[in-house]
Enzyme design. Structure first.
Site, PDB file in Angstrom:
ATOM      1  N   PHE A  69      80.965 -38.137  51.925  1.00 31.71           N
ATOM      2  CA  PHE A  69      81.493 -39.282  51.190  1.00 31.71           C
ATOM      3  C   PHE A  69      80.396 -40.341  51.107  1.00 31.71           C
ATOM      4  O   PHE A  69      79.613 -40.532  52.032  1.00 31.71           O
ATOM      5  CB  PHE A  69      82.766 -39.842  51.834  1.00 31.71           C
ATOM      6  CG  PHE A  69      82.560 -40.496  53.182  1.00 31.71           C
ATOM      7  CD1 PHE A  69      82.406 -41.866  53.294  1.00 31.71           C
ATOM      8  CD2 PHE A  69      82.543 -39.731  54.337  1.00 31.71           C
ATOM      9  CE1 PHE A  69      82.231 -42.465  54.534  1.00 31.71           C
ATOM     10  CE2 PHE A  69      82.363 -40.312  55.587  1.00 31.71           C
ATOM     11  CZ  PHE A  69      82.210 -41.697  55.679  1.00 31.71           C
TER      12      PHE A  69
ATOM     13  N   HIS B  74      66.009 -51.472  50.839  1.00 29.81           N
ATOM     14  CA  HIS B  74      66.926 -51.849  49.769  1.00 29.81           C
ATOM     15  C   HIS B  74      68.095 -50.876  49.779  1.00 29.81           C
ATOM     16  O   HIS B  74      67.911 -49.671  49.878  1.00 29.81           O
ATOM     17  CB  HIS B  74      66.227 -51.822  48.416  1.00 29.81           C
ATOM     18  CG  HIS B  74      64.995 -52.664  48.353  1.00 29.81           C
ATOM     19  ND1 HIS B  74      65.038 -54.043  48.285  1.00 29.81           N
ATOM     20  CD2 HIS B  74      63.693 -52.329  48.391  1.00 29.81           C
ATOM     21  CE1 HIS B  74      63.808 -54.521  48.258  1.00 29.81           C
ATOM     22  NE2 HIS B  74      62.969 -53.494  48.329  1.00 29.81           N
ATOM     23  N   VAL B  75      69.297 -51.421  49.659  1.00 28.70           N
ATOM     24  CA  VAL B  75      70.501 -50.603  49.745  1.00 28.70           C
ATOM     25  C   VAL B  75      71.125 -50.467  48.364  1.00 28.70           C
ATOM     26  O   VAL B  75      71.359 -51.458  47.671  1.00 28.70           O
ATOM     27  CB  VAL B  75      71.520 -51.247  50.708  1.00 28.70           C
ATOM     28  CG1 VAL B  75      72.755 -50.358  50.843  1.00 28.70           C
ATOM     29  CG2 VAL B  75      70.872 -51.480  52.064  1.00 28.70           C
ATOM     30  N   LEU B  76      71.394 -49.254  47.974  1.00 28.77           N
ATOM     31  CA  LEU B  76      72.074 -49.025  46.699  1.00 28.77           C
ATOM     32  C   LEU B  76      73.493 -49.575  46.742  1.00 28.77           C
ATOM     33  O   LEU B  76      74.146 -49.573  47.790  1.00 28.77           O
ATOM     34  CB  LEU B  76      72.133 -47.528  46.398  1.00 28.77           C
ATOM     35  CG  LEU B  76      70.839 -46.858  45.936  1.00 28.77           C
ATOM     36  CD1 LEU B  76      71.071 -45.367  45.786  1.00 28.77           C
ATOM     37  CD2 LEU B  76      70.349 -47.452  44.630  1.00 28.77           C
TER      38      LEU B  76
ATOM     39  N   TRP C 295      73.547 -41.192  43.369  1.00 28.21           N
ATOM     40  CA  TRP C 295      72.424 -40.646  44.131  1.00 28.21           C
ATOM     41  C   TRP C 295      72.846 -39.374  44.869  1.00 28.21           C
ATOM     42  O   TRP C 295      72.138 -38.378  44.900  1.00 28.21           O
ATOM     43  CB  TRP C 295      71.932 -41.693  45.107  1.00 28.21           C
ATOM     44  CG  TRP C 295      70.648 -41.372  45.786  1.00 28.21           C
ATOM     45  CD1 TRP C 295      69.397 -41.675  45.376  1.00 28.21           C
ATOM     46  CD2 TRP C 295      70.487 -40.668  47.036  1.00 28.21           C
ATOM     47  NE1 TRP C 295      68.463 -41.221  46.272  1.00 28.21           N
ATOM     48  CE2 TRP C 295      69.104 -40.599  47.303  1.00 28.21           C
ATOM     49  CE3 TRP C 295      71.373 -40.107  47.947  1.00 28.21           C
ATOM     50  CZ2 TRP C 295      68.599 -39.984  48.443  1.00 28.21           C
ATOM     51  CZ3 TRP C 295      70.869 -39.490  49.079  1.00 28.21           C
ATOM     52  CH2 TRP C 295      69.494 -39.436  49.317  1.00 28.21           C
TER      53      TRP C 295
ATOM     54  N   ASP D  64      85.566 -41.191  58.924  1.00 27.06           N
ATOM     55  CA  ASP D  64      85.776 -40.898  57.511  1.00 27.06           C
ATOM     56  C   ASP D  64      86.974 -41.712  57.027  1.00 27.06           C
ATOM     57  O   ASP D  64      88.029 -41.726  57.686  1.00 27.06           O
ATOM     58  CB  ASP D  64      86.049 -39.398  57.357  1.00 27.06           C
ATOM     59  CG  ASP D  64      86.116 -38.943  55.909  1.00 27.06           C
ATOM     60  OD1 ASP D  64      86.311 -39.796  55.026  1.00 27.06           O
ATOM     61  OD2 ASP D  64      85.976 -37.736  55.663  1.00 27.06           O
TER      62      ASP D  64
END
Length: 518
Positions: free
Chosen positions: A137, A156-158, A166, A259
């Site tokens: 996930f 850097h965080v998407l 991605w 999760d």
């Protein structure tokens, strides 16, 4: 990507020329585990074994006198039952220090490393006649494995949408390594052809998004797929994963550690009737009061904290069928048929593939020599080719992971944290040195070919912008893909002037040592 070989060789064959990494793969001995699926009323839980895998990649930083610095980590859990192998990507993160590698070409090194690792585990853990599912996930988060790493300004965080895309791009090359499935009546694929080799299909659910919106996350490669032979589908592979689709909804969704689905399932279980009044033959046995169907479960996931507040979470499954097993062969029909295919094939592979209960406490790296027959109900599958360079008992593995999470990986502490991790594992494994040096051997031209055919696809929001080159997009992934569950794809690029791409580290190197991950 090579079809066989150890992990270091595979990484060397896909990394760009000039990229030098030190990789360390730790795994645990398989241990009995809680079943992934809750048992239906009146039935016992399915016997399950679980093994853990942790991969790290580090560099020797010229800016720090050659000291070794961790740049990436990825944890994967592998569950085995008699009828299903499940590979769950638990955690993936970067420290934000990949820029210290100073590669000339803009290549998504972390995506190559993680994708190759996942592909390696898929290949090494496939069992004859047994379906394999990769489950993950995508949830955007600042840091997941390395505390303090978000303090590194180069990390850097998407965002949520970027991370889901991605992951889809990362898994797509592994999907393409397998054939298409005859998933629709009008398919051109003959079942005899499909049965001759492994086949695969990917499934994606993004709670809160309809089917049309969900398809916008698919890799661009899907545009060339036949309508009768889709490689990516929206939805949940219920028939491919669950032995009894008619069971209550709570029995149809796997429960993985940390999760969002698991937390929701646990909360809903508070609605179950008291066990004293819950008779197996009752029509309401095992059913929640509020949610009555699996579709309703996925709809309500959109209102969970992890999936709301303006954020999206993507749930992805890659279903791989071994030769001889069709996508149309449901788990229910497999259960009815028994495990004849698996038993016949596993007889040829003796100690590595037969179900068994085995004591590996004395030497976790030794394959058991005597196992019960394949008719026994407890599945023990521990392929030697898929084990880590270091194999630890489950308790020592957990101690190692606690140590990783207790360290700080900002730019000031990362050298000490890296050294502490290496020395802790060496102590737990009782071996002086460990780790393998990997030198990329994939030429820029080969890298361009791989990128053009396997990955790098623009998202829908970029359609009106200038179309970027493969290297530009790969570079963007590395700069913006650090932090949480970022994944893997197969890669390319390495050094052609080195005769030996993989070398075991010497003692003198100890002090040097799915997005950067999205």
């Amino acid at each position: 990507m090579a079809s066989h070989g150890d992990l270091a060789d595979l990484l060397a064959s896909v990394l760009p020329t000039g990229a030098e990494l030190i990789v360390r793969h730790v795994s645990s001995t398989p241990a009995p585990s809680d079943a992934l699926f809750a048992a239906a009323p009146g039935h016992d839980s399915e016997p399950t074994f679980c093994e853990n895998h942790f991969l790290t990649a580090s560099i020797e930083s010229p800016q720090h006198d050659g000291a070794e610095i961790l740049i990436f980590g990825m944890e994967v859990l592998i569950y085995n039952t008699a009828h299903l192998t499940t590979i769950f990507v638990s955690k993936a993160d970067s420290t934000g220090l990949l820029h210290l590698l100073e590669l000339k070409a803009k290549v998504s090194v972390l995506r190559l490393v993680s994708g190759t690792f996942l592909s390696f585990l898929v290949r090494s853990h496939q069992r004859p006649g047994v379906r394999l599912v990769v489950s993950l996930f995508a949830r955007a988060q600042d840091q997941y494995l390395f505390p303090g790493s978000i303090e590194n300004t180069e990390k850097h965080v998407l965002d949520d949408r970027g991370l889901i895309k991605w992951w889809c791009r990362a898994v797509d090359p592994i999907l393409r390594e397998n054939g298409a499935e005859s998933v629709s009546p009008g398919s051109d694929i003959k079942t005899s052809v499909e049965a001759a080799k492994a086949s695969a299909t990917a499934y994606l659910i993004v709670p809160g998004c309809d089917r049309f919106e969900t398809r916008s996350f698919f890799p661009a490669s899907t545009k060339t797929d036949s309508a009768n032979q889709p490689r990516w589908l929206t939805g949940y592979p219920l028939q491919q994963m669950c032995r009894d689709p008619s069971a209550p909804p709570r029995c149809l969704v796997p429960r993985f550690p940390d999760d969002p689905k698991t937390r929701f399932l646990t909360d809903l279980d508070d609605e179950l009737p008291d066990s004293a009044n819950d008779q197996a033959e009752s029509a309401d046995a095992g059913h929640w009061k509020s949610i009555k169907s699996l579709d309703q479960f996925w709809e309500m996931m959109a209102f969970r904290q992890e999936c709301s507040a303006g954020r999206l979470v993507g749930f992805l499954w890659l279903v791989v069928n071994p030769p001889g097993l069709l996508n149309s062969t449901t788990m229910a029909s497999r259960a009815a048929q028994g495990s004849s295919l698996s038993s016949a094939a596993s007889g040829k592979q003796a100690c590595n593939d037969e179900p068994a209960v085995v004591d590996v406490s004395k030497n976790p790296s030794t394959t058991p020599s005597t196992l019960p027959s394949s008719s026994e109900s407890v599945p023990f599958h521990w392929p030697e080719a898929g084990r880590g360079e270091v194999v630890l008992h489950e308790a020592d593995y957990k101690k190692m992971m606690d140590g990783v999470l207790d360290q700080f990986y900002d730019s000031d502490e990362v050298i000490a944290s890296t050294k502490s991790y290496i020395e802790q594992v060496a102590s737990l494994a009782d071996q002086l040195t460990w780790g393998k040096r990997v030198t990329g051997t994939c030429s820029p031209r080969a890298q361009d070919t791989v990128s053009a055919t396997a990955q790098n696809l623009l998202g829908g929001e970029f359609i009106r912008k200038r179309k970027k080159s493969e290297h530009e997009m790969d570079g963007k992934d590395d700069d913006e893909a650090n932090a949480t569950e970022q994944s893997h794809t197969t890669a390319a690029s390495l050094k052609t002037d080195q005769p030996s791409a993989v070398n075991v580290l010497s003692a003198g190197l100890v002090r040097k040592k799915k997005k950067a991950l999205p």
